[in-house]
Design an enzyme around this catalytic site. Structure first.
Site: not given
Length: 395
Positions: A57, A287, A335, A158
């Site tokens: 998955k 930054y 980023m 769950r």
């Protein structure tokens, strides 16, 4: 796929030629040889009557579902586990014929029809859902019995029917047309903990339910309970099949399980140096200037950042490998880029490869290292790498 001494290739929809690979700023490298090794070791660890379900998955935990699925099946896995219907369809579209269990919730008519068409196998967890499946299959005149897997909640809280009501639920499903019970299973909440009390209680509940069901004359083809941690903990938890995710990718669910079996990490994350420069004492980096150079230093800019899946909270906390040497990351991770202090490698050149996760020489950085720094788990690290990072396979 090529060997390590040749140029890696891109898989699936990301195919590129060799020149394109050399121009990449960053990528995820997937070692299918290590993956195959892990599966074979796990199969040897199990008894001959216990099957291995490889959990693929979330795009095989970020490794690339199709390439991983084909490799694990060749290595000895007999089942595949996914979370969603589209994940199962993707594997079928690529020609994979092995049984595929959908571990997540499915309950709409469209999902039922897709499951039947693509010959997937759903998890059932409520009477309402089971009745919906039977009704839809009747409406579409589905002639074959659809294999379904009944999920019990023995303490995970769950997905799953309450274990105390499980026998009645199993009887209901058995009596519905178009459905065939292929397995009954549950999931352990604390199998990775050295304290086994909760796991033992869940195991006791599972055993009690199964005994009750069998007493009603209901035959159960397959029982499964163990995830990676339980697989490595106790053979009594193996039953007819184990569901292994993290371990096939070469990581251990807990430190105390590392002695059980020899696993090889499958995934590495690499990037290239895009610029090398010298900065003077007192110069701020990135930054917010959360790093100020205390002396003159060599700085390397690397083309990978938090948009690729490198957590920004690792800023000023992580190291990377260049030429087999650990060097510190400095300043805020941005980023698309990060900066390194490469003063210890004065002749570093633009274009050289930086290993963020993986090994170079005698040094290694693992997903566990990042997870420990961030107070999270290695599963989250592996699943976090974005798909703008090409997956490159090696054998």
């Amino acid at each position: 796929m090529l060997n390590r001494k040749q140029t890696p290739i891109f898989t699936d929809h990301q195919e590129r030629d060799a020149y394109a690979w050399f121009s990449q700023r960053a990528w995820v490298e997937v070692d299918l040889g290590a993956l195959s090794h892990n599966v074979k070791e796990l199969v040897k660890f199990l008894s001959p009557c216990t099957q291995l379900m490889a959990v693929v998955k979330a795009d095989a935990y970020g490794h690339g579902a199709v390439a991983v699925a084909k490799t694990v099946l060749e290595a000895g896995a007999s089942w595949l586990g996914v979370a969603t219907v589209p994940e199962g369809i993707q594997l079928r579209e690529d020609g994979i014929e092995a049984p595929i269990l959908i571990l997540g919730a499915t309950n709409t008519p469209e999902q039922v029809q897709a499951i039947a068409y693509w010959q997937l196998q759903p998890t059932l967890y409520s009477a309402k859902q089971a009745l919906e499946f039977s009704s839809v299959l009747e409406d579409i005149s589905y002639n074959l019995p659809l294999p379904v897997h009944i999920k019990l909640d023995t303490g995970m809280s769950r997905l799953g029917t309450n274990w105390q009501e499980a026998a009645e639920f199993v009887q209901l499903v058995q009596g519905l047309p178009h459905l065939h019970i292929a397995s009954i299973y549950s999931h352990l909440a604390t199998a990775d903990s050295p304290d086994t009390r909760v796991m033992t209680e869940q195991h006791r509940r599972f055993e009690k339910v199964i005994a009750h069901i069998k007493a009603k004359g209901i035959k159960i083809p397959i029982l499964h309970l163990a995830n990676s941690a339980a697989t490595l903990t106790d053979a009594a938890l193996h039953y007819d099949m184990v569901r292994v995710g993290l371990a096939i990718y070469g990581l251990y669910p807990a430190i105390h399980l590392q002695s059980q079996i020899k696993l090889k990490p499958v995934l590495q994350v690499k990037a290239r140096v895009t610029q090398v420069k010298t900065i003077t004492a007192g110069t701020g980096v990135s930054y917010g200037h959360h790093f100020i150079a205390s002396e003159e230093m060599r700085l390397a800019v690397v083309g990978i950042g938090y948009a690729d899946g490198v957590p920004r909270n690792l800023s000023n906390k992580m190291q990377v490998l260049i030429r087999g040497q650990l060097v510190p990351q400095i300043g805020a991770i941005t980023m698309d880029q990060m900066m390194l202090d490469v003063s210890s490698i004065p002749d570093l050149q633009e274009g050289e490869v930086v290993t963020l996760l993986g090994e170079q020489g005698k040094e290694q950085i693992s997903a566990d290292n990042w997870a420990n720094s961030l107070n999270t788990i290695s599963w989250e690290i592996l699943c976090g790498f974005k798909h703008r990072l090409p997956r490159v396979t090696v054998i």
